[in-house]
Design a protein around this motif. Structure first.
Motif, mmCIF file in Angstrom:
data_model
loop_
_atom_site.group_PDB
_atom_site.id
_atom_site.type_symbol
_atom_site.label_atom_id
_atom_site.label_comp_id
_atom_site.label_asym_id
_atom_site.label_seq_id
_atom_site.Cartn_x
_atom_site.Cartn_y
_atom_site.Cartn_z
ATOM 1 N N TYR A 226 43.734 44.214 44.833
ATOM 2 C CA TYR A 226 45.054 43.772 44.383
ATOM 3 C C TYR A 226 45.000 43.396 42.909
ATOM 4 O O TYR A 226 44.165 42.590 42.488
ATOM 5 C CB TYR A 226 45.529 42.590 45.225
ATOM 6 C CG TYR A 226 45.658 42.939 46.698
ATOM 7 C CD1 TYR A 226 46.806 43.572 47.177
ATOM 8 C CD2 TYR A 226 44.635 42.660 47.589
ATOM 9 C CE1 TYR A 226 46.927 43.912 48.514
ATOM 10 C CE2 TYR A 226 44.744 43.004 48.933
ATOM 11 C CZ TYR A 226 45.892 43.623 49.380
ATOM 12 O OH TYR A 226 46.001 43.961 50.712
ATOM 13 N N LEU A 229 49.967 40.451 39.167
ATOM 14 C CA LEU A 229 51.375 40.559 39.536
ATOM 15 C C LEU A 229 52.176 41.131 38.368
ATOM 16 O O LEU A 229 52.008 40.716 37.217
ATOM 17 C CB LEU A 229 51.928 39.193 39.929
ATOM 18 C CG LEU A 229 51.257 38.483 41.106
ATOM 19 C CD1 LEU A 229 51.981 37.157 41.392
ATOM 20 C CD2 LEU A 229 51.260 39.349 42.344
ATOM 21 N N LEU A 248 46.196 36.902 39.566
ATOM 22 C CA LEU A 248 46.202 36.133 40.809
ATOM 23 C C LEU A 248 45.495 34.796 40.621
ATOM 24 O O LEU A 248 45.867 33.792 41.235
ATOM 25 C CB LEU A 248 45.525 36.935 41.924
ATOM 26 C CG LEU A 248 46.238 38.217 42.380
ATOM 27 C CD1 LEU A 248 45.420 38.911 43.462
ATOM 28 C CD2 LEU A 248 47.632 37.917 42.882
ATOM 29 N N ILE A 339 53.080 43.004 43.705
ATOM 30 C CA ILE A 339 51.621 42.957 43.790
ATOM 31 C C ILE A 339 51.103 44.391 43.982
ATOM 32 O O ILE A 339 51.333 45.015 45.023
ATOM 33 C CB ILE A 339 51.129 42.024 44.927
ATOM 34 C CG1 ILE A 339 49.603 41.950 44.942
ATOM 35 C CG2 ILE A 339 51.695 42.412 46.292
ATOM 36 C CD1 ILE A 339 49.042 40.818 45.781
#
Length: 379
Positions: A226, A229, A248, A339
């Motif tokens: 991930y 953002l 994050l 995300i």
């Protein structure tokens, strides 16, 4: 883990047996030639699964796009699940999630240089793509077409979720399998997706034995990574004094409303839980079309957050449907972030996997196939 994800409804076994008998007969008709699979003079890679939804087809398709798009003219063909249109449609700058589907829209928005098309009839869609003159398509990626046996891809990539391997599942409606497990034999590559960060060497060995592939098949393991953002509405960032991307690791004092309309969002929530002060998840069904009532509920939950630092986080797939809703509150836009998800091939086998794909495309290029046929004809 989500109980709905792992549960098998044993009382539905009799229906599953009937369903399985029909699917087995259909597959045998293709194997025996009573139903015809069509081959094409171009590299065609199918990314699919045996189960319904949730194995990571779109991120893995994007992985292949990223791998190939700088050297080859790529086309992606999807059926465009839950779109409001029918037939063959080639994506343009005016396309939306309504016209081509949320997942094709997501891929095209990220990679506008590719050719994106949707068609329920994959053979017809491939013929249309191969007839294009500008640009001439070098390779076609078939999204979720493993059961569409009227097309015979040159390379089948089969995905199975680490949390529910196809060998642990059963046929619809008791389980989530679209076809019997022996359908895996049509794949040249099998990838176990969504592996945890702490997967151990013994886990690789156990899964390898349980999946039981043939020597001609290659097995890989992948995990989701991930990224930072991303603001869903960059033009609105000035309202809250935002400065673009948010790592994050910077969410320790931030409360989050996670909004999803995907099959299995628990992995994303667990990731945000590790970094955020608080995560409230609002989960809808896969491909959910957000209504005015939904957006009002999201706003209400967001306003309940107590922290001065607060965000609404959603997925790349969901934002393609959220932005279509004209009733989305302008005041929420500066707080909505995406995300991003990327695929990582594990066990230090990324280069081997990449080379397998590149070699297949190069060795089966349209120019090479046509040249070999011309030479054979002349001889």
């Amino acid at each position: 883990m989500d109980e709905h994800f792992t549960k098998i409804h044993k009382w539905l076994y009799p229906v599953s047996w009937l369903y399985g008998a029909v699917i087995r007969i259909r597959n045998k008709f293709f194997d025996w030639g009573f139903l015809q699979s069509k081959s094409f003079d171009a590299p065609i890679i199918c990314i699919g699964n045996l189960a319904i939804g949730g194995t990571g087809k779109t991120p893995h398709t994007e992985y292949l796009i990223k791998l190939l798009h700088k050297k080859y003219h790529i086309a992606v063909l999807s059926r465009g699940y839950k779109r409001k249109t029918k037939g063959y449609i080639k994506a343009t700058a005016e396309s939306t999630a309504h016209t081509i589907g949320d997942e094709p829209y997501q891929m095209y928005a990220k990679y506008p240089s590719i050719v994106m098309a949707v068609d329920e009839d994959r053979c017809h869609g491939i013929e249309k793509l191969l007839a294009l003159k500008e640009p001439t398509v070098d390779v076609i990626l078939l999204d979720d077409a493993f059961q569409h046996r009227y097309v015979k891809p040159g390379l089948n990539i089969l995905l199975t979720d680490y949390n529910r391997l196809f060998c642990d599942d059963t046929l619809l409606p008791a389980g989530r399998l679209r076809e019997p497990v022996d359908g895996k034999n049509r794949a040249q590559i099998v990838i176990v997706t969504k592996c945890p960060e702490n997967i151990k060497p013994i886990d690789y060995n156990i899964i390898t034995k349980r999946i039981a592939l043939y020597p001609y098949q290659q097995l890989y393991f992948s995990s989701f990574r991930y990224g930072d953002l991303e603001p869903a509405f960059p033009d609105a960032q000035g309202i809250r004094g935002g400065n673009g991307f948010i790592p994050l690791s910077a969410l320790s004092n931030t409360e989050v409303v996670l909004v999803t309309g995907i099959a299995f969002p628990t992995d994303i929530k667990e990731k945000l839980d590790k970094h955020s002060a608080k995560v409230e998840m609002i989960s809808f069904d896969d491909h959910h079309q957000f209504t005015h009532r939904d957006l009002h509920f999201i706003k209400k939950q967001f306003q309940k957050l107590n922290s001065k630092e607060r965000l609404i986080v959603t997925t790349e797939k969901d934002i393609s449907r959220l932005i279509m809703n004209q009733t989305l509150d302008e005041g929420l836009k500066p707080f909505i972030y995406i995300i991003p998800i990327e695929v990582e091939i594990l066990q230090n086998l990324q280069n081997k996997f990449n080379q397998h794909i590149i070699n297949y495309v190069r060795e089966n290029s349209r120019d090479r196939i046509l040249s070999e046929r011309k030479d054979a004809h002349l001889s």
